[in-house]
Each structure stands twice: as C-alpha cells, then as structure tokens.
Design an enzyme around this catalytic site. Structure first.
Site, PDB file in Angstrom:
ATOM      1  N   HIS A  44       0.855  -1.191   0.000  1.00  0.00           N
ATOM      2  CA  HIS A  44       0.000   0.000   0.000  1.00  0.00           C
ATOM      3  C   HIS A  44       0.891   1.242   0.000  1.00  0.00           C
ATOM      4  O   HIS A  44       2.067   1.174   0.381  1.00  0.00           O
ATOM      5  CB  HIS A  44      -0.900   0.011   1.233  1.00  0.00           C
ATOM      6  CG  HIS A  44      -2.013  -0.995   1.169  1.00  0.00           C
ATOM      7  ND1 HIS A  44      -3.074  -0.981   2.040  1.00  0.00           N
ATOM      8  CD2 HIS A  44      -2.227  -2.039   0.323  1.00  0.00           C
ATOM      9  CE1 HIS A  44      -3.900  -1.965   1.737  1.00  0.00           C
ATOM     10  NE2 HIS A  44      -3.407  -2.631   0.708  1.00  0.00           N
ATOM     11  N   GLU A  46       1.107   3.797   1.929  1.00  0.00           N
ATOM     12  CA  GLU A  46       1.704   4.191   3.211  1.00  0.00           C
ATOM     13  C   GLU A  46       2.838   3.253   3.611  1.00  0.00           C
ATOM     14  O   GLU A  46       3.879   3.700   4.094  1.00  0.00           O
ATOM     15  CB  GLU A  46       0.635   4.226   4.315  1.00  0.00           C
ATOM     16  CG  GLU A  46      -0.464   5.241   4.072  1.00  0.00           C
ATOM     17  CD  GLU A  46      -1.679   4.634   3.353  1.00  0.00           C
ATOM     18  OE1 GLU A  46      -1.509   3.686   2.545  1.00  0.00           O
ATOM     19  OE2 GLU A  46      -2.796   5.117   3.611  1.00  0.00           O
ATOM     20  N   CYS A  72      -5.765   2.146   5.844  1.00  0.00           N
ATOM     21  CA  CYS A  72      -6.478   0.921   6.196  1.00  0.00           C
ATOM     22  C   CYS A  72      -5.934   0.398   7.529  1.00  0.00           C
ATOM     23  O   CYS A  72      -4.978   0.949   8.086  1.00  0.00           O
ATOM     24  CB  CYS A  72      -6.295  -0.123   5.090  1.00  0.00           C
ATOM     25  SG  CYS A  72      -4.646  -0.863   5.065  1.00  0.00           S
ATOM     26  N   CYS A  75      -2.148  -0.346   7.354  1.00  0.00           N
ATOM     27  CA  CYS A  75      -1.319   0.861   7.297  1.00  0.00           C
ATOM     28  C   CYS A  75      -1.421   1.668   8.584  1.00  0.00           C
ATOM     29  O   CYS A  75      -0.440   2.271   9.028  1.00  0.00           O
ATOM     30  CB  CYS A  75      -1.713   1.710   6.095  1.00  0.00           C
ATOM     31  SG  CYS A  75      -1.325   0.920   4.519  1.00  0.00           S
TER      32      CYS A  75
END
Ligand SMILES: [Zn+2]
Length: 147
Positions: A44, A46, A72, A75
C-alpha cells in the site's frame, strides 16, 4: 495533498502518500500503491512510503504522512508503530465503502484509540476531498477488492 494525488495517479489503484518534514513543510518522499505490479498485498502507499523513508534513513517521528485516503487497518498499525508525528488523509474509509470500494471497515481513529504505544500522531481527516474523492469515484463499477 496535491503531491500525494500526483503519486496516486501513477498507480493502478489510485492511492498515494507523501512524507512531509514537520519542521520545514517540505515533501521529502512519496509513494503509491504497487500491489498490482509487485503481487505484494502489503504494498500500500503508506507501507511503501515507510519502507522508502527508512531506507533513506529519515527520522519518522519528525515527519507527517499525507495520504489520499484514510489508512487501512494494516497501514494504520504501521503508521502507529512508525510513530510519525501526524497523519493527514483525504477520502475516508467510510466514503470509499460508499463508492463500492471494498475495505476493512474500521477507522484510523478507532485503531489509534486502541493503541497503547506512546506518541500518538496528530490526525487531520477530510483534507482536500475535492482532490482525493475524484480518484475513487472513477473506480465505481469496477469489480474486486481495492488493495
Ligand atoms: Zn493500507
């Protein structure tokens, strides 16, 4: 946020994040979601950003992460462990879900509130949704889980 949006536009799944020096306000690193090209479900924006920043030897607690969508659960945990100074995000998880984009339905704030780690980040939500919401509205009608 405009720089994070530029990063998001480079990705199949339009999620972007940048690292900002809390002192100077300078953007020092950026990343996007690379799950499709790498096959890595943890890639992801991040997480990629934290990896890039640590590879560069940056001091995470003196930086703020600006991300196009609410982190999410994965993250969020990574950002809390990283002890970044702050997190600013555009489009919320709730809004992503309302667009039909599959997500783990828990807010960053809810996860942060359960953390017993020291150094909770300052959180700014709904930052420049005029820039971030269009990234996700264009996904409406696509099938599958947004990674
Ligand atoms: Zn994530």
């Amino acid at each position: 946020m405009p720089v994070a949006v530029d990063w998001a536009r480079q990705a199949r799944w339009p999620f972007g994040a940048v690292l900002v020096d809390a002192g100077s306000g300078a953007v020092v690193a950026g990343s996007c979601n690379t799950t499709d090209n790498t096959g890595d479900p943890t890639a992801h924006a991040e997480v990629n950003l934290l990896r890039k920043a640590t590879d560069a030897g940056l001091d995470l607690p003196s930086h703020v992460v600006v991300t196009t969508a609410e982190p999410c659960a994965m993250c969020a945990g990574a950002l809390l462990w990283a002890k970044v100074r702050g997190v600013a995000y555009g489009t919320s998880v709730a809004k992503l879900i309302s667009y039909g984009i599959s997500q783990i339905d828990v807010s960053f704030t809810a996860i942060a509130q359960r953390s017993r780690l020291t150094g909770h980040p300052v959180v700014a939500c709904n930052v420049r949704p005029d820039l971030t919401d269009p990234l996700y509205r264009r996904l409406i009608g696509e099938t599958g889980d947004a990674p």
